[in-house]
Enzyme design. Structure first.
Site, PDB file in Angstrom:
ATOM      1  CE  LYS A  95     -12.665 -72.904  45.204  1.00 40.95           C
ATOM      2  NZ  LYS A  95     -13.373 -72.468  46.425  1.00 40.95           N
ATOM      3  CB  SER A 110      -8.304 -72.220  47.804  1.00 42.68           C
ATOM      4  OG  SER A 110      -9.340 -71.939  48.701  1.00 42.68           O
ATOM      5  CG  ASP A 152      -1.633 -57.079  46.766  1.00 40.56           C
ATOM      6  OD1 ASP A 152      -0.950 -57.442  45.788  1.00 40.56           O
ATOM      7  OD2 ASP A 152      -2.874 -56.981  46.744  1.00 40.56           O
TER       8      ASP A 152
END
Length: 391
Positions: A327, A302, A313
């Site tokens: 999730k 999550s 990234d």
């Protein structure tokens, strides 16, 4: 008029009012269905009302209208995904207590994977953690009773109780025979941050994001570390292993402290106008030019995945461990008038800054490490990686 006839008329009246209410809701929500599809909706509502009438009048034992309607709502939502559910009044209050950070249980985050009750992660220093339960374990029985057919709230009810109450779980683990674990419930206190200094490196453990002050506590921990190190800090390890997530804003705020610019996470929903992106703010940043290693595993889920994905990234951190849980869906609590009950509904998905989906896919680390490696060796490898990154 007989009592039976009166009851039938009352039941029919309830069904008519319910159908009218559902039709009004459909119209209010602006459905632009064709006449043909509208007729299909009415046909299905008739089918539902017939099922309701038969269950109410013919079931072997008397059953209340409230029980039937709530069961129907729960069945409708649970057919969508494991995270959508009906929340009755008592469970709504219990949920608010859990968010405030205290309940008596065994300390696990879990989900339904098809018909299997899967542990996402055991919480730090909880009875489940001390009993050796692991992310990916399957629970088949609680106190000798099968969990098959139960929803997430019913499972939660069975796991919680009074402190010191005994509990047994039948566990299935990959490459082992099913076994039973006995433990005792405890008051679960969600402490989100611990830290230490070693070899001119800092280690910060983020165990969850349930505390609304997690980001502030993280910033304070870093400031304390830097004060103690007096400029000698050479790197930071952020440990997100077995972090089940929690409040999204806290993970976003921590990413904001560590990133200079760009997108932290993208949100995509059914309607394009509800799509959004959380952006890095112009607030002062911390740990500039200090290399970061993030530890992840299959229990990282999550909002913990959102933080890991953002740092990866943007090339702000080097990820080590195993692929995260995956999730990446958003659940919204929608109150049902007059506000005593609610539904929890999946309303969107999270995407990394580079547009990669998290849901069902997880985050791949830069360097894979087995979950069976002892913590001392994991930390040693992380520190060694920090030194190479600094060069």
């Amino acid at each position: 008029m007989s009592n039976k006839t009166l009851a039938s008329l009352l039941g029919f009246s309830i069904l008519i009012r319910m159908k009218r209410f559902l039709c009004i809701v459909l119209i209010f929500q602006g459905l632009s269905a064709t006449a043909s599809s509208q007729r299909e909706v009415y046909r299905l509502l008739d089918m539902f009302s017939d099922a309701f009438r038969y269950a109410r009048s013919e079931y072997v034992k008397p059953v209340s209208e409230e029980t039937l309607i709530e069961g129907a709502i729960q069945g409708m939502l649970s057919s969508l995904d494991p995270y959508s559910a009906y929340i009755n009044q008592q469970r709504y209050q219990d949920m608010l207590k859990d968010i405030e950070g205290g309940y008596a249980g065994i300390g696990i985050e879990f989900t339904l994977d098809g018909d299997k009750l899967k542990i996402i992660t055991p919480l730090d220093n909880s009875p489940a953690h001390r009993a050796g339960l692991k992310a990916g374990d399957i629970i088949w029985e609680i106190n000798g009773e099968s969990v098959q057919g139960l929803d997430l709230f019913e499972i939660s009810d069975r796991l919680k109780g009074h402190p010191k109450e005994a509990l047994s779980l039948k566990i299935e683990r990959e490459l082992t025979n099913p076994f039973t674990v006995k433990l005792k419930r405890e008051k679960i206190v969600l402490n989100p941050i611990t830290w230490k200094i070693a070899q001119n490196m800092a280690y910060v453990r983020l165990s969850n994001f349930n505390d609304a002050k997690t980001a502030k506590k993280f910033k304070k921990a870093i400031e304390t570390i830097q004060s103690k190190m007096q400029g000698a800090l050479q790197g930071l390890v952020i440990d997100l292993r077995n972090n089940p997530g929690g409040i999204l804003d806290q993970a976003v705020s921590i990413a904001d402290l560590l990133l200079d610019k760009g997108i932290i996470v993208k949100v995509k929903s059914r309607k394009a106008e509800n799509d959004a992106a959380y952006l890095v703010s112009e607030k002062p940043k911390i740990l500039k030019n200090i290399p970061i290693v993030v530890l992840v595993n299959k229990g990282t889920a999550s909002s913990a995945e959102i933080l890991a994905a953002a740092l990866k990234d943007h090339d702000r951190a080097f990820l080590m461990g195993s692929k995260t849980y995956g999730k990446g869906s958003i659940q919204t609590i929608l109150p049902i008038p007059p506000g005593y009950t609610a539904i929890r509904l999946t309303t969107g998905y999270y995407y990394s800054p580079l547009g990669k989906s998290i849901q069902g896919k997880g985050i791949e680390p830069h360097e894979n490490m087995s979950d069976s490696i002892p913590d001392e060796e994991v930390l040693s490898r992380a520190f060694h990686t920090l030194l190479s990154l600094k060069k």
